[in-house]
Each structure stands twice: as C-alpha cells, then as structure tokens.
Design a protein around this motif. Structure first.
Motif, PDB file in Angstrom:
ATOM      1  N   GLY A   1      37.095  34.961  26.427  1.00 19.03           N
ATOM      2  CA  GLY A   1      35.816  35.548  26.810  1.00 19.03           C
ATOM      3  C   GLY A   1      35.837  35.968  28.263  1.00 19.03           C
ATOM      4  O   GLY A   1      36.738  36.670  28.705  1.00 19.03           O
ATOM      5  N   ARG A   2      34.836  35.522  29.025  1.00 20.66           N
ATOM      6  CA  ARG A   2      34.773  35.846  30.451  1.00 20.66           C
ATOM      7  C   ARG A   2      35.665  34.956  31.297  1.00 20.66           C
ATOM      8  O   ARG A   2      35.759  35.120  32.501  1.00 20.66           O
ATOM      9  CB  ARG A   2      33.333  35.738  30.956  1.00 20.66           C
TER      10      ARG A   2
ATOM     11  N   SER B   1      39.717  31.138  35.842  1.00 20.84           N
ATOM     12  CA  SER B   1      39.121  32.256  36.561  1.00 20.84           C
ATOM     13  C   SER B   1      37.981  32.800  35.710  1.00 20.84           C
ATOM     14  O   SER B   1      38.176  33.123  34.539  1.00 20.84           O
ATOM     15  CB  SER B   1      40.174  33.343  36.802  1.00 20.84           C
ATOM     16  N   LYS B   2      36.791  32.873  36.292  1.00 23.83           N
ATOM     17  CA  LYS B   2      35.612  33.337  35.558  1.00 23.83           C
ATOM     18  C   LYS B   2      35.037  34.561  36.262  1.00 23.83           C
ATOM     19  O   LYS B   2      34.798  34.532  37.465  1.00 23.83           O
ATOM     20  CB  LYS B   2      34.561  32.238  35.480  1.00 23.83           C
ATOM     21  N   LYS B   3      34.823  35.619  35.505  1.00 27.82           N
ATOM     22  CA  LYS B   3      34.326  36.878  36.054  1.00 27.82           C
ATOM     23  C   LYS B   3      32.813  36.833  36.173  1.00 27.82           C
ATOM     24  O   LYS B   3      32.116  36.426  35.247  1.00 27.82           O
ATOM     25  CB  LYS B   3      34.738  38.020  35.132  1.00 27.82           C
TER      26      LYS B   3
ATOM     27  N   GLY C   1      26.517  45.258  40.577  1.00 26.97           N
ATOM     28  CA  GLY C   1      27.435  45.562  39.488  1.00 26.97           C
ATOM     29  C   GLY C   1      28.896  45.321  39.817  1.00 26.97           C
ATOM     30  O   GLY C   1      29.767  45.504  38.980  1.00 26.97           O
ATOM     31  N   GLU C   2      29.164  44.900  41.048  1.00 27.18           N
ATOM     32  CA  GLU C   2      30.539  44.660  41.470  1.00 27.18           C
ATOM     33  C   GLU C   2      31.034  43.319  40.914  1.00 27.18           C
ATOM     34  O   GLU C   2      30.335  42.314  40.975  1.00 27.18           O
ATOM     35  CB  GLU C   2      30.609  44.656  42.994  1.00 27.18           C
ATOM     36  N   ALA C   3      32.262  43.335  40.390  1.00 34.06           N
ATOM     37  CA  ALA C   3      32.839  42.124  39.802  1.00 34.06           C
ATOM     38  C   ALA C   3      33.458  41.242  40.879  1.00 34.06           C
ATOM     39  O   ALA C   3      34.033  41.727  41.849  1.00 34.06           O
ATOM     40  CB  ALA C   3      33.896  42.490  38.776  1.00 34.06           C
ATOM     41  N   SER C   4      33.312  39.935  40.684  1.00 32.63           N
ATOM     42  CA  SER C   4      33.998  38.958  41.518  1.00 32.63           C
ATOM     43  C   SER C   4      34.492  37.852  40.598  1.00 32.63           C
ATOM     44  O   SER C   4      34.076  37.762  39.445  1.00 32.63           O
ATOM     45  CB  SER C   4      33.058  38.396  42.596  1.00 32.63           C
TER      46      SER C   4
END
Length: 111
Positions: free
Chosen positions: A20-21, A43-45, A51-54
């Motif tokens: 998943g995420r 690691s989790k998104k 809207g920027e991913a980290s």
C-alpha cells in the motif's frame, strides 16, 4: 565522498516489500570491520497540503548476535496475532479504495 555514497556503499543485498502506502526495505550492510548486519526500513508516503509527497522513515538495525532471539520473538508475536484474530485483515481502512464514512445523528426533538 558524498553522504549518500557513504550510506549506500556498504549495502550488500536488498529486498523490497511494497504494501500500500508503505514500503519495507530489508538491506544487508557491511560494518567497517567487514561483518554483516540487517537494516529494516519502513517508508510511508505522505502528501502535504500543497500535494507534494514526502516520506516518513523508521529504521531498525539488527545485528547477528540478536538474529535468533529476534526471529523467535517475531514468530511468537505473529503466531499469537494469527491464532487470536485469524489471517484476514479486519480493518477496511487497509483497502486502497477506503473512504471514511460520515454518520449523521437525527433527533426527533425540534430545536
């Protein structure tokens, strides 16, 4: 030498589990003395308001002297969970298409 190169130069073996995420990395690395150890990274998104991913990361370092005890405790813990709750995932929040349900409470009383 860059910090990235320093950190990744001692990787010997890698396996990746996408869930998943979350993504789990199992990396065998080498110590300065030439021995091996294992790092497990979760690691989790996340997405910010813009809207920027980290990525949020958590890491466990596991050394050979702890492998047997870790393996036994991991097996005991996972066996306990499966024996108590079965193998099916109970929470529908784990579904990738999960949408939170909104409930309204209606009252017969007029305000």
């Amino acid at each position: 030498m860059s910090d990235y190169k320093d950190r990744n130069e001692n990787e010997i073996f890698t396996k990746v589990l996408k869930a998943g995420r979350r993504t789990y990395f199992f990396d065998v690395r080498e110590t300065k003395a030439g021995d091996y150890y294992l790092t497990i990274t979760e690691s989790k998104k996340h997405f910010g308001d813009n809207g920027e991913a980290s990525f949020e990361k958590h890491k466990i370092y596991l050394y050979k002297e702890d492998f047997k005890s870790f393996e036994e405790m991991f097996k005991d813990s996972t066996d306990f969970i499966v024996n108590e709750k079965g193998e099916d995932v109970i929470s529908e929040k784990h579904d990738k298409d999960y949408k939170s349900k909104t409930f309204t409470i209606e009252s017969d009383d007029e305000v």
